[in-house]
Design a protein around this motif. Sequence first.
Motif, mmCIF file in Angstrom:
data_model
loop_
_atom_site.group_PDB
_atom_site.id
_atom_site.type_symbol
_atom_site.label_atom_id
_atom_site.label_comp_id
_atom_site.label_asym_id
_atom_site.label_seq_id
_atom_site.Cartn_x
_atom_site.Cartn_y
_atom_site.Cartn_z
ATOM 1 N N UNK A 180 0.834 -1.202 0.000
ATOM 2 C CA UNK A 180 0.000 0.000 0.000
ATOM 3 C C UNK A 180 0.869 1.252 0.000
ATOM 4 N N UNK A 181 0.572 2.182 -0.919
ATOM 5 C CA UNK A 181 1.252 3.472 -0.972
ATOM 6 C C UNK A 181 0.163 4.536 -1.070
ATOM 7 N N UNK A 182 -0.037 5.272 -0.009
ATOM 8 C CA UNK A 182 -1.095 6.273 0.036
ATOM 9 C C UNK A 182 -1.346 6.666 1.472
ATOM 10 N N UNK A 183 -2.548 7.015 1.809
ATOM 11 C CA UNK A 183 -2.860 7.409 3.182
ATOM 12 C C UNK A 183 -3.772 6.379 3.843
ATOM 13 N N UNK A 184 -5.053 6.386 3.486
ATOM 14 C CA UNK A 184 -5.970 5.425 4.084
ATOM 15 C C UNK A 184 -5.572 3.980 3.847
ATOM 16 N N UNK A 185 -5.066 3.673 2.645
ATOM 17 C CA UNK A 185 -4.716 2.275 2.366
ATOM 18 C C UNK A 185 -3.487 1.837 3.165
ATOM 19 N N UNK A 186 -2.629 2.789 3.539
ATOM 20 C CA UNK A 186 -1.500 2.422 4.397
ATOM 21 C C UNK A 186 -1.972 2.169 5.830
ATOM 22 N N UNK A 187 -2.976 2.912 6.277
ATOM 23 C CA UNK A 187 -3.560 2.631 7.590
ATOM 24 C C UNK A 187 -4.129 1.213 7.606
ATOM 25 N N UNK A 188 -4.855 0.860 6.557
ATOM 26 C CA UNK A 188 -5.447 -0.478 6.473
ATOM 27 C C UNK A 188 -4.363 -1.554 6.536
ATOM 28 N N UNK A 189 -3.239 -1.319 5.859
ATOM 29 C CA UNK A 189 -2.151 -2.308 5.875
ATOM 30 C C UNK A 189 -1.506 -2.390 7.256
ATOM 31 N N UNK A 229 -1.211 22.423 0.417
ATOM 32 C CA UNK A 229 -2.085 21.628 -0.445
ATOM 33 C C UNK A 229 -2.811 20.548 0.361
ATOM 34 N N UNK A 230 -4.078 20.259 0.013
ATOM 35 C CA UNK A 230 -4.770 19.142 0.664
ATOM 36 C C UNK A 230 -4.327 17.811 0.057
ATOM 37 N N UNK A 231 -4.581 16.733 0.775
ATOM 38 C CA UNK A 231 -4.329 15.399 0.224
ATOM 39 C C UNK A 231 -5.635 14.622 0.225
ATOM 40 N N UNK A 232 -5.714 13.635 -0.665
ATOM 41 C CA UNK A 232 -6.878 12.757 -0.704
ATOM 42 C C UNK A 232 -6.613 11.551 0.201
ATOM 43 N N UNK A 233 -7.513 11.326 1.130
ATOM 44 C CA UNK A 233 -7.327 10.230 2.078
ATOM 45 C C UNK A 233 -7.371 8.861 1.400
ATOM 46 N N UNK A 234 -8.132 8.744 0.291
ATOM 47 C CA UNK A 234 -8.317 7.434 -0.346
ATOM 48 C C UNK A 234 -7.384 7.200 -1.531
ATOM 49 N N UNK A 235 -6.641 8.223 -1.936
ATOM 50 C CA UNK A 235 -5.790 8.089 -3.128
ATOM 51 C C UNK A 235 -4.530 7.282 -2.825
ATOM 52 N N UNK A 236 -3.988 6.685 -3.884
ATOM 53 C CA UNK A 236 -2.737 5.950 -3.735
ATOM 54 C C UNK A 236 -2.632 4.813 -4.716
ATOM 55 N N UNK A 237 -1.725 3.907 -4.415
ATOM 56 C CA UNK A 237 -1.484 2.757 -5.285
ATOM 57 C C UNK A 237 -1.429 1.490 -4.442
ATOM 58 N N UNK A 238 -2.193 0.499 -4.858
ATOM 59 C CA UNK A 238 -2.074 -0.819 -4.233
ATOM 60 C C UNK A 238 -1.261 -1.705 -5.156
ATOM 61 N N UNK A 239 -0.116 -2.167 -4.657
ATOM 62 C CA UNK A 239 0.735 -3.058 -5.438
ATOM 63 C C UNK A 239 0.212 -4.484 -5.311
ATOM 64 N N UNK A 240 -0.158 -5.056 -6.419
ATOM 65 C CA UNK A 240 -0.679 -6.424 -6.400
ATOM 66 C C UNK A 240 0.426 -7.467 -6.413
ATOM 67 N N UNK A 241 1.650 -7.015 -6.656
ATOM 68 C CA UNK A 241 2.807 -7.908 -6.646
ATOM 69 C C UNK A 241 3.930 -7.242 -5.871
ATOM 70 N N UNK A 242 4.875 -8.059 -5.409
ATOM 71 C CA UNK A 242 6.108 -7.575 -4.809
ATOM 72 C C UNK A 242 7.288 -8.242 -5.509
ATOM 73 N N UNK A 243 8.490 -7.723 -5.241
ATOM 74 C CA UNK A 243 9.678 -8.287 -5.873
ATOM 75 C C UNK A 243 9.785 -9.773 -5.539
ATOM 76 N N UNK A 244 10.000 -10.581 -6.571
ATOM 77 C CA UNK A 244 10.099 -12.031 -6.410
ATOM 78 C C UNK A 244 8.863 -12.789 -6.832
ATOM 79 N N UNK A 245 7.751 -12.069 -7.055
ATOM 80 C CA UNK A 245 6.504 -12.732 -7.444
ATOM 81 C C UNK A 245 6.517 -13.081 -8.935
ATOM 82 N N UNK A 246 6.039 -14.287 -9.323
ATOM 83 C CA UNK A 246 5.869 -14.609 -10.748
ATOM 84 C C UNK A 246 4.639 -13.905 -11.303
ATOM 85 N N UNK A 247 4.701 -13.484 -12.574
ATOM 86 C CA UNK A 247 3.563 -12.815 -13.213
ATOM 87 C C UNK A 247 3.402 -13.334 -14.635
ATOM 88 N N UNK A 248 2.196 -13.146 -15.188
ATOM 89 C CA UNK A 248 1.942 -13.459 -16.591
ATOM 90 C C UNK A 248 1.425 -12.197 -17.271
#
Length: 424
Positions: free
Chosen positions: A250-259, A362-381
């Motif tokens: 998780x990279x963001x604000x609210x999603x980092x709290x969730x993590x 500047x304001x920030x968006x609490x819900x904005x960000x990026x969720x990484x579905x993979x991490x280094x070492x994961x296989x992908x297609x």
Amino acid sequence: MTTAFDAVDLIRTKRSGDRLAPEQIDWLIDAYTCGTVADEQMSAMAMAIFFQGLDDAELSRWTTAMIESGTRMHFRGLSRPTVDKHSTGGVGDKITLPLAPLVAACGAAVPQLSGRGLGHTGGTLDKMEAIPGWRADLSNDEMMHQLEAVGAVICAAGPGLAPADKKLYALRDVTGTVESIPLIASSIMSKKIAEGTSALVLDVKSGSGAFMKTEADARELARRLVGLGSAAGVHTSALLTSMEAPLGRAVGNGIEVAEAVEVLAGGGPHDVVELTLALAEKMVAAAGLDADPAEELRSGRAMDVWRQMVAAQGGDPDAPLPVARHSQDVAATSDGVVSGIDAMAVGVASWRLGAGRARKEDPVQAAAGIHLNVQVGDPVVAGQPLATLLTDTADAIPRAEEALVGAFTIGESAPRTSLVIDSL
């Protein structure tokens, strides 16, 4: 202060590579704080320091002068030993959130005076403010009561702590001098020493998503930070850690709290758990406590402290976190193994989506960000979603996608890397 100097003379002295005398440093910091030395003059001095540096004696005096520009706190009335942690900043670095309640569960008082994000690095207060009702501003009495009753507090530093640093920090950001090692070291340690904690553990980051891009620079910063703290009587140590790839998913604000809550619940990404425990072990040792952070995490006691800490500051630990209005996947273009994720690119993309700010106001968006579905070492297609972009502003998505071009390296295998590089 009776002795007066000429700011231009001091700028020329440092520009030429000569040392500033202790009384010159004292006058400069005091005069800048009071407004006698103008922003444009301190901008020139910051650039001179960027190129010429400060030696250890100059840096010590510079830091002391910044501390003396304001008030000092102390925690002598607490029944718990105090220990704090500071990270030099990175992408997806939500470690403070699970760490503070975990170390408090081990018996320490953790006064985590935190800041807001600027540019590609996220701010702890911005993350916490994604929790409905939570407030960052506490009085000293409220902070002391919460530290005694709960053991942990995450809040904004009061205006009285190192006001010279507050002015200089804003100036550095707009003058291209943020990466100066002595200016970083004095900024961090003036606030931490003024804060009054007995022990401090530093997380000094190295890599593409850090201010220190090379391990050598990160080591030098760590050396100077530890030296300043130790000289001031604060039990100071550091971990040197990698910021080549984002921390967690998780990279963001609210999603980092969730993590962070996932970690406290016994789950979460392995790298976030690893670094949280590594820092907790150093903090517990620095506080002189005999406790096992891993056991406190397993038992759920750290989660209990988190809930108490959030509630004590007006937040609802059970409230749903904000959800972004728009999302967009970024897909893999080939089969293979994720061998690298560029932390800086992900940080910039998250910032463009609204999770960060270009200016302090500047304001920030609490819900904005990026969720990484993979991490280094994961296989992908090919076609598999590598990341999900989240924002309340649909128009921001194309520029975020541009920032992520080339951010994911797909190869045949992933290199073996260590998150914790060294302990100092």
